[in-house]
Design an enzyme around this catalytic site. Structure first.
Site, PDB file in Angstrom:
ATOM      1  N   CYS A 160       0.836  -1.196   0.000  1.00 60.05           N
ATOM      2  CA  CYS A 160       0.000   0.000   0.000  1.00 60.05           C
ATOM      3  C   CYS A 160       0.883   1.262   0.000  1.00 60.05           C
ATOM      4  O   CYS A 160       1.507   1.571  -1.005  1.00 60.05           O
ATOM      5  CB  CYS A 160      -0.983  -0.024   1.166  1.00 60.05           C
ATOM      6  SG  CYS A 160      -2.386   1.106   0.925  1.00 60.05           S
ATOM      7  N   HIS A 218      -3.599  -5.056   0.287  1.00 62.44           N
ATOM      8  CA  HIS A 218      -3.054  -5.529   1.558  1.00 62.44           C
ATOM      9  C   HIS A 218      -3.076  -7.060   1.625  1.00 62.44           C
ATOM     10  O   HIS A 218      -3.984  -7.653   2.205  1.00 62.44           O
ATOM     11  CB  HIS A 218      -3.847  -4.937   2.728  1.00 62.44           C
ATOM     12  CG  HIS A 218      -3.490  -3.532   3.051  1.00 62.44           C
ATOM     13  ND1 HIS A 218      -2.586  -3.197   4.038  1.00 62.44           N
ATOM     14  CD2 HIS A 218      -3.892  -2.357   2.498  1.00 62.44           C
ATOM     15  CE1 HIS A 218      -2.462  -1.875   4.079  1.00 62.44           C
ATOM     16  NE2 HIS A 218      -3.247  -1.345   3.165  1.00 62.44           N
ATOM     17  N   GLU A 223      -1.331  -8.978   3.458  1.00 61.70           N
ATOM     18  CA  GLU A 223      -1.175  -9.493   4.827  1.00 61.70           C
ATOM     19  C   GLU A 223      -2.535  -9.774   5.469  1.00 61.70           C
ATOM     20  O   GLU A 223      -2.662 -10.699   6.291  1.00 61.70           O
ATOM     21  CB  GLU A 223      -0.355  -8.512   5.677  1.00 61.70           C
ATOM     22  CG  GLU A 223      -1.088  -7.299   6.226  1.00 61.70           C
ATOM     23  CD  GLU A 223      -1.329  -6.195   5.218  1.00 61.70           C
ATOM     24  OE1 GLU A 223      -1.921  -5.162   5.605  1.00 61.70           O
ATOM     25  OE2 GLU A 223      -0.933  -6.361   4.045  1.00 61.70           O
TER      26      GLU A 223
END
Length: 480
Positions: free
Chosen positions: A106, A209, A211
């Site tokens: 990001c 994102h 993660e």
């Protein structure tokens, strides 16, 4: 286990924070995630960070100052953090010089692009008005649009896919590509969502994102697996990196924001360690991972047990009463292990407030669950409203470690606690008392350095000499 340095986000309350998902994604891929401290204009510290890590993860967060890509700020841009911009751009450029693997997520993708001379759309809705809605924070766990993956790219090799769905939590995006970068993922509206550098082994920036998706999306997990795989192959070049020249590494235990799940620590701890000449990194919080705990201890030169939630009464053989505040069982488990193991290894330990209580309980001691109710109301100890004020004195025991460090028999301290040591743990002896007789400091003879205090010297250390002396002595012990 390789160390991954993760850049942090600053908060308005003077803390640095990171989402637990970053830590989990790195850990699940087989590496040790450590949160880097946040400092502007400190190349010496930045170089020490790079000397300690095997991969750089540039995390998400606030907007980059447009001056870094030659533009004036528009009204739709958010105020930047100058220190974070400065540090991340330096780390990114130096990591590229060192051929260190880089993953930018990001904001991190945008930092990578700017570090190489690229530009950013300061606000997609304003500058690309017909674009998809990209700021979808309410759908962070969901795939809200697809990205097309460019053939013959690292991202295509990692995922094996030509297209997949992603989440979207951004209002800015890559505009002009930086030198040497190519677009490896594009959203249906033409926004660049992935960039990489073909001439490097692993330099990858992603606008979404992964993660957050890594626990349940194979392609997101594959990205972290590939990143850690590249970090495992990263070879330390003595000309570019010398751990012998790097500062000593202090492992700092974290707090958890229960509302957001973010890992956090007060910047004051990091500042006090830095002034003492060492590098601090925030340890990840895991409640049942002995392998990781041992790995942490193998890399750090000293352990700093910080303040935070109440220690669980079950750790010292009592039932939790209504007097006890919020506890942190996972943190208890990790810190008790780290404390006991560090003592076995004779690593220097500095323990503060909650950390002071953890040390005592780890050695079999007990606590007052509430000072006023169980010890007495003679002195008001929870003075949370004045965290940086010296509100009472403590008497230092003659010949104690803290007395030798400061050269004083009495000092004035702040006070931000409602619990305290009741019965001393095995081998501990009192080193400081409050005027009401409450134990405010303990130490452990026979060890290189074990200093434990109930107050918060880190919050005083920028203007009270004896407070900074404690950190100076701790770091000196870590260097010996």
């Amino acid at each position: 286990m390789r160390i991954i340095g993760i850049t942090p986000t600053p908060s308005d309350s003077g803390r640095i924070i990171i989402s637990w998902q970053f830590l989990n994604a790195v850990r699940n891929a087989g590496a040790l995630p450590l949160l880097l401290p946040l400092y502007g204009n400190d190349p010496e510290l930045w170089e020490s960070m790079l000397a300690k890590i095997d991969g750089l993860l540039l995390s998400g967060g606030g907007d980059i100052d447009p001056k870094h890509f030659g533009e004036e700020m528009i009204p739709q841009s958010n105020p930047p953090c100058a220190a974070r911009d400065e540090m991340e751009l330096y780390l990114c450029r130096r990591a590229l010089e060192m051929d260190m693997p880089i993953l930018g997520v990001c904001r991190g993708e945008q930092v990578l692009n700017c570090a190489l001379g690229g530009t950013i759309y300061q606000d997609i809705d304003t500058l690309r008005p017909n674009s998809l809605p990209h700021r979808r924070h309410d759908q962070h766990l969901n795939k809200v649009h697809s990205v097309a993956i460019t053939e013959n790219t690292l991202l295509k090799k990692i995922t094996g896919l030509s297209e997949f769905g992603v989440n979207s939590l951004h209002h800015q995006a890559v505009h002009d590509l930086g030198k040497g970068l190519i677009a490896s993922a594009v959203s249906p509206d033409g926004i660049v969502e992935g960039i990489e550098m073909p001439e490097k082994d692993f330099v990858l920036g992603l606008q979404w994102h992964p993660e957050i998706l890594a626990d349940f999306t194979p392609e997101a997990k594959a990205i972290f697996d590939a990143f850690i795989g590249a970090c495992e192959k990263y070879e330390k070049n003595d000309e570019k990196r010398s751990e012998e020249k790097a500062m000593r590494l202090i492992g700092v235990t974290p707090s958890v924001d229960d509302k957001t799940g973010r890992i956090t620590v007060n910047q004051d701890y990091l500042d006090a360690v830095r002034r003492a000449g060492a590098l601090s990194m925030l340890l990840p919080l895991y409640g049942d991972d002995q392998e990781l705990w041992d790995e942490m201890l193998s890399h750090i030169d000293g352990l700093l047990l910080t303040g935070g939630a109440d220690v669980g009464p079950d750790t010292y053989g009592e039932e939790k009463t209504s007097l006890c505040g919020e506890t942190a069982p996972l943190r208890d488990k990790m810190e008790f292990y780290l404390c006991r193991k560090a003592l076995e290894m004779d690593k220097p330990i500095m323990a503060i407030c909650r950390g002071h209580q953890v040390l005592n309980c780890a050695l079999g001691g007990k606590l007052y669950q509430d000072i006023e109710a169980q010890f007495g109301p003679q002195l008001k100890h929870p003075r949370y409203e004045v965290p940086r004020d010296q509100v009472h004195a403590v008497k230092l025991e003659e010949g104690s470690l803290i007395q030798k460090i400061t050269g004083l028999s009495e000092i004035k301290v702040n006070s931000r606690h409602h619990q305290a040591v009741k019965e001393l743990g095995k081998g501990l002896r009192p080193s400081a008392y409050a005027p009401d007789g409450l134990i405010e400091g303990v130490e452990l003879e026979g060890k290189k350095f074990v200093l434990s205090v109930q107050w918060h010297p880190e919050s005083l250390s920028d203007y009270v000499p004896d407070a900074q002396m404690l950190f100076n002595a701790f770091v000196k012990a870590c260097e010996e």
